[in-house]
Each structure stands twice: as structure tokens, then as C-alpha cells.
Scaffold this motif. Structure first.
Motif, PDB file in Angstrom:
ATOM      1  N   UNK A  14       2.749   6.003  -2.914  1.00  0.00           N
ATOM      2  CA  UNK A  14       3.849   6.791  -3.473  1.00  0.00           C
ATOM      3  C   UNK A  14       3.643   7.000  -4.967  1.00  0.00           C
ATOM      4  N   UNK A  15       3.222   5.926  -5.656  1.00  0.00           N
ATOM      5  CA  UNK A  15       2.978   6.030  -7.095  1.00  0.00           C
ATOM      6  C   UNK A  15       1.808   6.966  -7.373  1.00  0.00           C
TER       7      UNK A  15
ATOM      8  N   UNK B 291       0.815  -1.204   0.000  1.00  0.00           N
ATOM      9  CA  UNK B 291       0.000   0.000   0.000  1.00  0.00           C
ATOM     10  C   UNK B 291       0.858   1.266   0.000  1.00  0.00           C
ATOM     11  N   UNK B 292       2.010   1.210   0.684  1.00  0.00           N
ATOM     12  CA  UNK B 292       2.920   2.358   0.707  1.00  0.00           C
ATOM     13  C   UNK B 292       3.449   2.646  -0.692  1.00  0.00           C
ATOM     14  N   UNK B 293       3.774   1.577  -1.429  1.00  0.00           N
ATOM     15  CA  UNK B 293       4.261   1.741  -2.802  1.00  0.00           C
ATOM     16  C   UNK B 293       3.161   2.312  -3.704  1.00  0.00           C
TER      17      UNK B 293
ATOM     18  N   UNK C 126      -0.577  12.336  -8.893  1.00  0.00           N
ATOM     19  CA  UNK C 126      -1.409  13.472  -8.510  1.00  0.00           C
ATOM     20  C   UNK C 126      -0.630  14.775  -8.492  1.00  0.00           C
ATOM     21  N   UNK C 127       0.675  14.698  -8.232  1.00  0.00           N
ATOM     22  CA  UNK C 127       1.500  15.902  -8.206  1.00  0.00           C
ATOM     23  C   UNK C 127       1.567  16.580  -9.572  1.00  0.00           C
ATOM     24  N   UNK C 128       1.283  15.821 -10.637  1.00  0.00           N
ATOM     25  CA  UNK C 128       1.320  16.385 -11.993  1.00  0.00           C
ATOM     26  C   UNK C 128      -0.032  16.958 -12.407  1.00  0.00           C
ATOM     27  N   UNK C 129      -1.073  16.699 -11.596  1.00  0.00           N
ATOM     28  CA  UNK C 129      -2.422  17.154 -11.944  1.00  0.00           C
ATOM     29  C   UNK C 129      -2.722  18.455 -11.215  1.00  0.00           C
TER      30      UNK C 129
END
Length: 222
Positions: A37-38, A32-34, A43-46
Motif C-alpha cells: 500500500x505504501x 507485506x500488504x502495508x 508509485x502513484x506520484x511517479x
């Protein structure tokens, strides 16, 4: 086997089970951590925002219902919005009654149609009503205070050529304010409309109670 031996064996078995369970939990947490992170990376690009052209089409039930869900979200956030109904007639519906009774300050509601074409049996009148509805729709979309405008069942009016698809596409492409969302519902959405839309959902029909002789019911269909 003595009682003491049996107890020790059970304790060892329980210990193995707990260890296995702890290992499973650890693997799940790592997985779930992976995933998080993915997802966070994506989301950082949206970061962009824009007024969306949203199309609900298909033979399945729920096109207008889903659209009204977004209208009520706008109302809940205190955002101005508007509804134009192209086909549905003057019969009372829960969503219209609720909006007119309690939220008319936030949501304009215009029922411009007089029912489905097989009910009116007057093509010239249907065309005139559809054109009037489209003129009202353009007026509401041009108004920058409206965050969302729902054009309910406009796809049916376009399908029957009561409204020209080229005119609709040109207006939405060139005149719609940048941050205004427009939702268009109804079966058989034209390819030209789907092409310019940002979000298209096709409702698929799997089962419908109408086929079993069950009529439209209050709170479900209207």
C-alpha cells in the motif's frame, strides 16, 4: 506415560506449532500488504517521463557493461539507439560484434578512439580523435529518432581535457532532445556532469582479478 497420552501430547504440540505458523504467516501477509500500500502510494506520484542523463563512474568494473545492458534493452524493445566509444581502440569486443552483425539497423556503433593514451603516446592525435568522437556524439544525440546514445569512456576524454566539460554540460542541458537518454561512462566523472545528471552510479572496487595476475578475459571484459 501411556502410548495414548503420548500421542495426545504430540498432537497438541503439533497443533500449537501449526497455530504459531498460521499466526506468523498472517503477520507476514499483513506486513507485506502495508508495504504494498505504501509502495503503491509512492508509485502513484511517479507519472513523469523524460530523457535521462545517466553517469556510470568509479574505479570498479561494470561501467560500460551496465551501459550496454541498457543499449540491449533498447534494441530488444525495437528502439533506435547509438554508441560512440571515445577511448577503446579497434580491438574486437563481443558487444560491438553482436550489434554490427545483427542489430546495425537499430544501433549505430562508432569506435572513434585508438586505445588508451599510454598506448598511442600522441596527445595531439588523441585530442583530435576525441573531438571527432564528440562531434559524432552531438550529431547522434540531436537525431530525435535515437532514444538512447551511449558515450562510452567519455569521462576519460573529459578528465584529460581533450573535451571541455563546460561544452558537454551546456550541450546536454540546452540541446539534448527532451526524451533522449544519454549515458556517459568512465572513471572520475566531473562534478559539473554529476550535478546535471539524473542518475549517477559509482562502481566501487572491492576485488579485481587483475591484481592477482589474471588478464582481461573474453566474455568478461570484452
Amino acid at each position: 506415560m501411556t502410548r495414548e497420552t503420548s500421542t495426545v501430547s504430540e498432537d497438541l504440540s503439533a497443533g500449537d506449532s501449526n497455530a504459531s505458523s498460521d499466526a506468523d504467516l498472517a503477520r507476514h501477509a499483513e506486513k507485506m500488504a502495508k508495504k504494498k500500500a505504501a509502495r503503491d502510494k509512492i508509485m502513484a506520484t511517479k507519472t513523469d517521463e523524460k530523457g535521462l542523463i545517466i553517469v556510470h563512474t568509479g574505479k570498479g568494473k561494470g561501467k560500460s557493461s551496465a551501459a550496454f545492458g541498457m543499449i540491449f534493452r533498447h534494441i530488444a524493445h525495437g528502439k533506435k539507439c547509438a554508441v560512440v566509444q571515445f577511448i577503446k581502440g579497434a580491438m574486437s569486443t563481443g558487444e560491438r560484434d553482436l550489434i554490427l552483425r545483427h542489430f546495425s539497423d537499430l544501433c549505430e556503433f562508432h569506435t572513434m578512439g585508438e586505445g588508451f593514451t599510454w598506448e598511442t603516446q600522441d596527445k595531439a592525435r588523441d585530442i583530435a580523435m576525441a573531438r571527432a568522437a564528440w562531434e559524432k556524439a552531438k550529431e547522434l544525440i540531436r537525431d530525435p529518432s535515437n532514444s538512447m546514445v551511449l558515450l562510452d569512456e567519455i569521462n576519460i576524454a573529459i578528465r584529460y581535457d581533450y573535451i571541455d566539460i563546460g561544452e558537454v554540460v551546456d550541450f546536454l542541458t540546452n540541446e539534448k532532445p527532451e526524451m533522449t537518454h544519454v549515458v556517459l561512462t568512465g572513471r572520475n566523472a566531473k562534478d559539473e556532469l554529476i550535478e546535471i545528471a539524473d542518475l549517477v552510479t559509482e562502481m566501487e572496487l572491492v576485488k579485481h582479478p587483475f591484481r592477482s595476475g589474471i588478464k582481461a578475459q573474453i566474455g568478461v571484459e570484452f
